[in-house]
Write an enzyme that holds these catalytic residues in place. Structure first.
Site, PDB file in Angstrom:
ATOM      1  N   SER B  62       0.808  -1.324   0.058  1.00  0.00           N
ATOM      2  CA  SER B  62      -0.116   0.028  -0.070  1.00  0.00           C
ATOM      3  C   SER B  62       0.673   1.198   0.043  1.00  0.00           C
ATOM      4  CB  SER B  62      -0.906   0.045   1.108  1.00  0.00           C
ATOM      5  OG  SER B  62      -0.129   0.322   2.431  1.00  0.00           O
ATOM      6  N   LYS B  99       0.892   4.925   6.727  1.00  0.00           N
ATOM      7  CA  LYS B  99       0.095   5.726   5.660  1.00  0.00           C
ATOM      8  C   LYS B  99       0.968   6.917   5.707  1.00  0.00           C
ATOM      9  CE  LYS B  99      -2.983   2.666   4.255  1.00  0.00           C
ATOM     10  NZ  LYS B  99      -1.916   1.525   4.778  1.00  0.00           N
TER      11      LYS B  99
END
Lengths: 417, 143
Positions: B62, B99
């Site tokens: 990701s 993230k």
């Protein structure tokens, strides 16, 4: 002025830091061999799980109430403790690491007006840097700082910090606390004191110190003086060089074979000698002890000691001695529960007197290489006396619920997705 | 891309002291003595707050566009205040995730891969931020 910084539910807080999924679950940590509960998260306390309760009595709560139980992970707690202590040392000049989760700080010469903000800063910093909640108590003596910390823990309205500089506030707090809350007053002493009509901490503070010294000891007299704001216990900043090294473990299961107990004693000897070399010390004396369960009807416990002609740090020499001592102790027919190795009469490597026969040549180099391999994380080497890895199961501590060593082993660091 | 030579790396952390083992003639100090410097230590470069630094291992794809691939070791500093644009470790629904933190135009956790949608941050339920990622350790040679 002294501060006591104490980590809240230290073991469970360490475990939960790396398990965000457990935030809303009750968590406990178990003692050696997964015996009983030694630490409880706030939710576990709220459920009414008492301290020290045997694990088997709460096991049903895992299914019924989502309780999570961990074995003691000393690699993790030791590392987190060292981080907390080092962070405190950056905040204040004098830090006494009093136990794995508590430290006394010396705050001499700081203006009283700065103490509340300092206490909050300590709390905030440990929460930020280590991710652990702590409470801070500040007072003119160590004994009062302990009580202030107790108050900070007990009453949420304090928001984790209590500054106890005002004698009127000290007295108000002491009047609320039973005498057994005081640091250093054991259960038996509580009994003696209650007979004298001393029930609260304040009762003790108002007692006559000289009378208590005559009746009990100078230790109690000192406590009374400390409760009255007179510092008698200084900060212990340099805990002197280590005088002895103990390596001992309770066995996971009872051991009846000489061979198995030999492996255990050899492993303890290895660990003790590693610590000896870390401190750059040599040992002159060694003691080995073995015993059955303390309450076994068929009890046996014994110890044997031996001295080295030449102080040593060589695991091979220590092992020779350990096996000779064990031969003296060993009695067949008992169900052994524990074995230990103690190294005493330590001296620094460069202070030793050399004798005619000197060191074994190459001994230091060999030990260095073995320690380096074992600390590299790439593999392990050990001496044949310790037995094979598979043999360890026969005596090793039971730690069925051990969490990963999140901070001390590359193979076990947390994963993020 | 160009590379710049920075010097020799220290092979054994954490501390290497320069050692002169050869005898020095009295009155004639070693000409190198004024130039003794410590070897470069990666710990000093990558770890500003040793007591607040943790390591974690990345899993999944990701964050590939931000140079983080599965298996990389991330250096996480808890002492830093997370700012807009920082790569952070947060706990989301009980799991750690890596993230990019975006605070404007609207606060969200931004993955570094178009296959994953951004995760909106609700003001009344912000994620717990574990720490800020300061370095990525990525091996380039297959072992």
């Amino acid at each position: 002025m002294f501060a006591l910084v104490d980590c809240n539910n230290f073991y469970t807080s360490c475990e939960m830091l790396f398990r965000p999924d457990l935030r809303d679950r009750p968590v406990v940590v178990l003692s050696n061999n997964d015996g009983c509960v030694v630490a409880r998260s706030p939710l576990a306390k709220a459920m009414g799980i008492p301290m020290g309760v045997p694990a088997f009595q709460v096991r049903h709560l895992e299914k019924q109430a989502g309780l999570v139980m961990f074995s003691s992970n000393y690699a993790l707690y030791g590392d987190m403790s060292a981080r907390v202590m080092a962070t405190l040392e950056q905040l204040v000049p004098e830090v006494e690491a009093y136990s794995i989760d508590e430290a006394f700080l010396g705050l001499h010469g700081l203006p009283a007006t700065t103490l509340p903000s300092l206490a909050r800063r300590i709390r905030r910093t440990i929460d930020r840097h280590q991710g652990l909640p702590v409470c801070v108590g500040i007072a003119p003596t160590k004994t009062l700082a302990k009580l202030a910390n107790h108050a900070a823990k007990t009453w949420p309205a304090t928001q984790g910090t209590v500054i106890l500089t005002d004698p009127a506030r000290q007295q108000r707090l002491m009047s609320l606390l039973p005498v057994g809350t005081i640091w250093g007053i054991g259960r038996r002493m509580v009994g003696h004191l209650e007979q004298l009509g001393i029930h609260t901490a304040l009762d003790l503070a108002r007692s006559h110190p000289a009378t208590l010294r005559k009746r009990f000891s100078v230790v109690i007299e000192r406590l009374v003086r400390e409760l009255n704001g007179e510092p008698c216990l200084p900060l212990d900043l340099l805990p002197g060089p280590r005088k002895h090294i103990v390596a001992s473990r309770s066995f996971g299961n009872r051991v009846t074979e000489r061979r198995v107990i030999g492996h255990a004693v050899a492993s303890h000897t290895w660990r003790a000698s590693e610590r000896l070399r870390q401190d750059d010390n040599l040992a002159r004396q060694m003691t080995v002890y073995i015993r059955t369960g303390a309450k076994d009807p068929n009890y046996y416990g014994n110890a044997a000691s031996g001295a080295f002609a030449q102080p040593t740090r060589d695991t091979r020499q220590l092992l020779d001695m350990a096996h000779r001592l064990l031969d003296q102790l060993w009695q067949p027919g008992y169900r052994y529960a524990k074995a230990g190795v103690v190294l005493t009469d330590l001296c620094h490597r460069h202070q030793q007197q050399t004798d005619l026969f000197g060191d074994r040549p190459g001994s230091d180099a060999l030990m260095d290489v073995m320690d380096r391999i074992n600390h590299s994380g790439k593999g392990k080497v050990w001496l044949a006396g310790q037995g094979m890895q598979a043999d360890r199961k026969a005596w090793e501590m039971k730690r069925l619920r051990l969490s990963p060593s999140y901070t001390t082993d590359w193979q076990q660091i947390p994963e993020v997705s | 891309m160009s590379v710049q030579w920075l010097g020799r790396a220290s092979r054994r952390a954490p501390l290497c002291l320069p050692l002169f083992s050869q005898p020095v003639a009295a009155g004639f100090p070693s000409p190198a003595q004024d130039h003794v410097e410590q070897r470069l230590d990666l710990n000093g470069l990558c770890i500003k707050h040793p007591q607040a630094t943790y390591f974690v291992r990345a899993k999944g794809d990701s964050m590939v566009e931000h140079g983080i691939v599965s298996g990389d070791i991330l250096v996480v500093d808890r002492a830093l205040e997370a700012r807009h644009g920082d790569i952070i470790i947060a706990s989301l629904q009980g799991d750690f995730t890596v993230k990019r933190l975006c605070l404007h135009p609207s606060p969200c956790l931004q993955p570094g891969n178009p296959a994953y949608p951004p995760i909106a941050i609700e003001e009344d339920n912000p994620p717990d931020i574990f720490g800020v990622v300061t370095f990525v350790v990525h091996p380039t040679r297959l072992s």
